[in-house]
Design a protein around this motif. Structure first.
Motif, PDB file in Angstrom:
ATOM      1  N   GLU A 128       0.933  -1.190  -0.271  1.00 37.23           N
ATOM      2  CA  GLU A 128       0.050   0.030  -0.011  1.00 37.23           C
ATOM      3  C   GLU A 128       0.737   1.219   0.020  1.00 37.23           C
ATOM      4  O   GLU A 128       0.476   2.178  -0.638  1.00 37.23           O
ATOM      5  CB  GLU A 128      -0.902   0.052   1.266  1.00 37.23           C
ATOM      6  CG  GLU A 128      -2.020  -1.212   1.292  1.00 37.23           C
ATOM      7  CD  GLU A 128      -1.609  -2.482   1.798  1.00 37.23           C
ATOM      8  OE1 GLU A 128      -2.393  -3.272   1.837  1.00 37.23           O
ATOM      9  OE2 GLU A 128      -0.565  -2.667   2.066  1.00 37.23           O
ATOM     10  N   LYS A 158      -1.938  -7.760  -5.715  1.00 33.51           N
ATOM     11  CA  LYS A 158      -2.472  -6.900  -4.599  1.00 33.51           C
ATOM     12  C   LYS A 158      -2.071  -5.510  -5.213  1.00 33.51           C
ATOM     13  O   LYS A 158      -3.055  -4.708  -4.686  1.00 33.51           O
ATOM     14  CB  LYS A 158      -1.678  -7.390  -3.436  1.00 33.51           C
ATOM     15  CG  LYS A 158      -2.037  -6.648  -2.188  1.00 33.51           C
ATOM     16  CD  LYS A 158      -1.098  -7.321  -1.028  1.00 33.51           C
ATOM     17  CE  LYS A 158      -1.819  -6.425   0.233  1.00 33.51           C
ATOM     18  NZ  LYS A 158      -1.166  -6.977   1.551  1.00 33.51           N
ATOM     19  N   GLY A 161      -4.949  -4.042  -6.847  1.00 32.56           N
ATOM     20  CA  GLY A 161      -6.182  -3.910  -6.339  1.00 32.56           C
ATOM     21  C   GLY A 161      -6.109  -2.590  -5.411  1.00 32.56           C
ATOM     22  O   GLY A 161      -7.083  -2.054  -5.123  1.00 32.56           O
ATOM     23  N   VAL A 162      -5.082  -2.567  -4.666  1.00 34.80           N
ATOM     24  CA  VAL A 162      -4.848  -1.211  -3.967  1.00 34.80           C
ATOM     25  C   VAL A 162      -5.030  -0.271  -4.617  1.00 34.80           C
ATOM     26  O   VAL A 162      -5.702   1.003  -4.507  1.00 34.80           O
ATOM     27  CB  VAL A 162      -3.315  -1.378  -3.240  1.00 34.80           C
ATOM     28  CG1 VAL A 162      -3.208   0.083  -2.553  1.00 34.80           C
ATOM     29  CG2 VAL A 162      -3.449  -2.385  -2.265  1.00 34.80           C
ATOM     30  N   ALA A 164      -6.818   0.589  -7.551  1.00 32.31           N
ATOM     31  CA  ALA A 164      -8.061   0.455  -8.003  1.00 32.31           C
ATOM     32  C   ALA A 164      -9.022   0.779  -6.749  1.00 32.31           C
ATOM     33  O   ALA A 164      -9.902   1.896  -6.728  1.00 32.31           O
ATOM     34  CB  ALA A 164      -8.420  -0.871  -8.623  1.00 32.31           C
ATOM     35  N   TYR A 165      -8.868   0.374  -5.619  1.00 35.66           N
ATOM     36  CA  TYR A 165      -9.596   0.629  -4.537  1.00 35.66           C
ATOM     37  C   TYR A 165      -9.383   2.155  -4.151  1.00 35.66           C
ATOM     38  O   TYR A 165     -10.536   2.873  -3.749  1.00 35.66           O
ATOM     39  CB  TYR A 165      -9.295  -0.505  -3.609  1.00 35.66           C
ATOM     40  CG  TYR A 165      -9.988  -0.231  -2.121  1.00 35.66           C
ATOM     41  CD1 TYR A 165     -11.577  -0.401  -2.063  1.00 35.66           C
ATOM     42  CD2 TYR A 165      -9.689   0.435  -0.663  1.00 35.66           C
ATOM     43  CE1 TYR A 165     -12.232  -0.338  -1.140  1.00 35.66           C
ATOM     44  CE2 TYR A 165     -10.240   0.627   0.191  1.00 35.66           C
ATOM     45  CZ  TYR A 165     -12.004   0.495   0.203  1.00 35.66           C
ATOM     46  OH  TYR A 165     -12.562   0.393   1.393  1.00 35.66           O
ATOM     47  N   GLN A 166      -8.176   2.513  -4.219  1.00 34.60           N
ATOM     48  CA  GLN A 166      -7.858   3.922  -3.524  1.00 34.60           C
ATOM     49  C   GLN A 166      -7.741   5.055  -4.748  1.00 34.60           C
ATOM     50  O   GLN A 166      -7.699   6.257  -4.080  1.00 34.60           O
ATOM     51  CB  GLN A 166      -6.612   3.808  -2.835  1.00 34.60           C
ATOM     52  CG  GLN A 166      -6.574   3.053  -1.414  1.00 34.60           C
ATOM     53  CD  GLN A 166      -5.369   2.954  -0.693  1.00 34.60           C
ATOM     54  OE1 GLN A 166      -4.771   3.881  -1.085  1.00 34.60           O
ATOM     55  NE2 GLN A 166      -5.353   2.066   0.177  1.00 34.60           N
ATOM     56  N   ARG A 170      -1.922   3.164 -11.331  1.00 35.95           N
ATOM     57  CA  ARG A 170      -1.743   1.479 -11.087  1.00 35.95           C
ATOM     58  C   ARG A 170      -0.252   1.354 -11.941  1.00 35.95           C
ATOM     59  O   ARG A 170      -0.005   2.135 -12.877  1.00 35.95           O
ATOM     60  CB  ARG A 170      -2.621   0.846 -11.660  1.00 35.95           C
ATOM     61  CG  ARG A 170      -3.005   0.937 -12.950  1.00 35.95           C
ATOM     62  CD  ARG A 170      -3.834  -0.239 -13.494  1.00 35.95           C
ATOM     63  NE  ARG A 170      -3.733  -0.470 -14.924  1.00 35.95           N
ATOM     64  CZ  ARG A 170      -4.310  -1.626 -15.552  1.00 35.95           C
ATOM     65  NH1 ARG A 170      -4.732  -2.307 -15.028  1.00 35.95           N
ATOM     66  NH2 ARG A 170      -3.873  -1.716 -16.978  1.00 35.95           N
TER      67      ARG A 170
END
Length: 323
Positions: A128, A158, A161-162, A164-166, A170
Motif C-alpha cells: 500500500e 495486490k 487492487g490497492v 483501484a480501491y484507492q 496503477r
C-alpha cells in the motif's frame, strides 16, 4: 517498424527495447553511442535503464544520448536494489524512492521518467505504501507510468487492487525474466498481464547468454556472464538448461538463423509480450538481436520451438488439466 501499444498507456513502442546495462560498463561511452545510433536507425524508440547500472554511469550516458531526441524516445529506470552500504539506501520506502527518482532525473538530464520500475519486491515496505508513493511521483510529474519488475503474480495483483480501491495510479508495465530456459512467467504473470491490460517487457531473452550458441552440455565458453558472474551461473547453472540450449542451437542452425536471433524472436512472439529487452557489448553483438525484427515467426513455429523446453505446470499444479 511495427510499433506496439504499451498496455493501456496509449504509448506506442518498438517490439525491441534496448537494455542499457552495459553502457558505461562492458561498453564504453563511444560504443554505447554507436549502439544507441544503430537502434535509432532501425526505428527503436524504447530504452531501459536502472539507477544501479554501472554505478549510475548507464543513466548518465543514456541522458547524453537522448538529449537531442528526448521527446521521440520512451525511457525507463528502476530502483530497489542496494546502492551503497547505507542502511536505508535500498528498498521501496517513500524516502528511498523519492531520493532515487531525483538522482535518476539528474543523471538522465530529463524532467520525467516515462516508465519507472520497482526493481524487486521489498518485504519491509507494505505494498500500500509503495503504491501511494508511486502515485505521488506521478502527481509530481516526475514519473509518468509506475511499473513492476521481479514481483510474484499475487504481489502484482495486490498492488493493482490497492490502486483501484484507492483511486491511485496503477502499475502499467511488468518486466519479468523470460526466455526459452526460464518460462515461469507463462504460469501466472503473462496471463495476468493480458487480463489486466499491462505492458510486458521481459529481460534476458537470451538466458544470460546461454541461448547464443556458445554453450553446450560438453562445452562452456571461457568468458561471458555465465562464467564470470556468480548470479548468472547460479540462475542458469542447472544441467537441464544446457541440454535445452544445445538442442535449440542445433534447431536454429537447421533453420538458418543464429540462436540469438531466434531466441529473441521467440520471446517477442508471445502474445502477452510488448517488447523484448536486448543488450549487447558492441554493435556487432547487437546485430543478431536486431535481426529478430525480421523473423516471420508464426504460432506454429513458436510452438515447435517451445517444445524444445519443458512447459511449466499450471499454477494449481494440476498438470492433467493443462491444455
Amino acid at each position: 517498424m511495427n510499433y506496439r501499444l504499451l498496455g493501456r498507456t496509449g504509448v506506442r513502442v518498438s517490439p525491441l527495447c534496448m537494455g542499457t546495462m552495459t553502457f558505461g560498463d562492458s561498453a564504453d561511452e563511444a560504443e554505447s553511442a554507436k549502439m544507441f545510433a544503430r537502434c535509432r536507425e532501425v526505428g527503436i524508440n524504447f530504452f531501459d535503464c536502472a539507477n544501479g547500472y554501472a554505478g549510475g554511469r548507464s543513466e548518465i550516458i543514456l541522458g547524453k544520448l537522448i538529449a537531442d531526441c528526448r521527446d521521440e524516445v520512451v525511457i525507463t529506470s528502476k530502483s530497489g536494489f542496494p546502492q551503497s552500504d547505507g542502511v536505508n539506501d535500498k528498498g521501496s520506502s517513500r524516502r528511498h524512492l523519492q531520493l532515487q527518482v531525483e538522482k535518476s532525473l539528474k543523471r538522465l538530464n530529463t524532467d520525467r521518467i516515462d516508465v519507472y520500475f520497482i526493481h524487486r519486491f521489498d518485504p519491509d515496505t507494505p505494498i500500500e505504501a509503495v503504491v501511494r508513493t508511486l502515485d505521488d511521483l506521478v502527481q509530481q510529474g516526475k514519473i509518468l507510468y509506475p511499473a513492476i519488475s521481479n514481483w510474484a503474480a499475487w504481489q502484482i495483483m495486490k498492488a493493482l487492487g490497492v490502486a483501484a480501491y484507492q483511486g491511485l495510479a496503477r502499475a502499467e508495465v511488468l518486466q519479468p525474466m523470460y526466455s526459452l530456459v526460464k518460462r515461469q512467467a507463462e504460469v501466472e504473470i503473462l496471463p495476468l498481464a493480458q487480463a489486466e491490460g499491462l505492458g510486458v517487457i521481459p529481460y534476458s531473452p537470451l538466458g544470460g547468454g546461454l541461448l547464443t550458441g556458445k554453450y553446450t552440455t560438453t562445452q562452456k565458453a571461457e568468458d561471458g556472464r555465465l562464467v564470470q558472474n556468480k548470479m548468472y551461473s547460479i540462475r542458469y547453472g542447472d544441467a537441464y538448461n544446457y541440454q535445452v540450449a544445445e538442442a535449440f542451437t542445433q534447431y536454429a542452425a537447421d533453420k538458418g538463423y543464429t540462436p540469438a536471433t531466434l531466441a529473441v524472436a521467440w520471446v517477442m512472439s508471445n502474445p502477452a509480450v510488448t517488447a523484448a529487452i536486448v543488450g549487447a557489448r558492441s554493435v556487432a553483438q547487437l546485430e543478431s538481436s536486431l535481426a529478430a525484427l525480421d523473423v516471420p515467426m508464426t504460432p506454429e513455429w513458436r510452438a515447435e520451438i517451445s517444445a524444445l523446453s519443458a512447459t511449466p505446470p499450471p499454477a494449481t499444479d494440476r498438470s492433467e488439466e493443462a491444455k
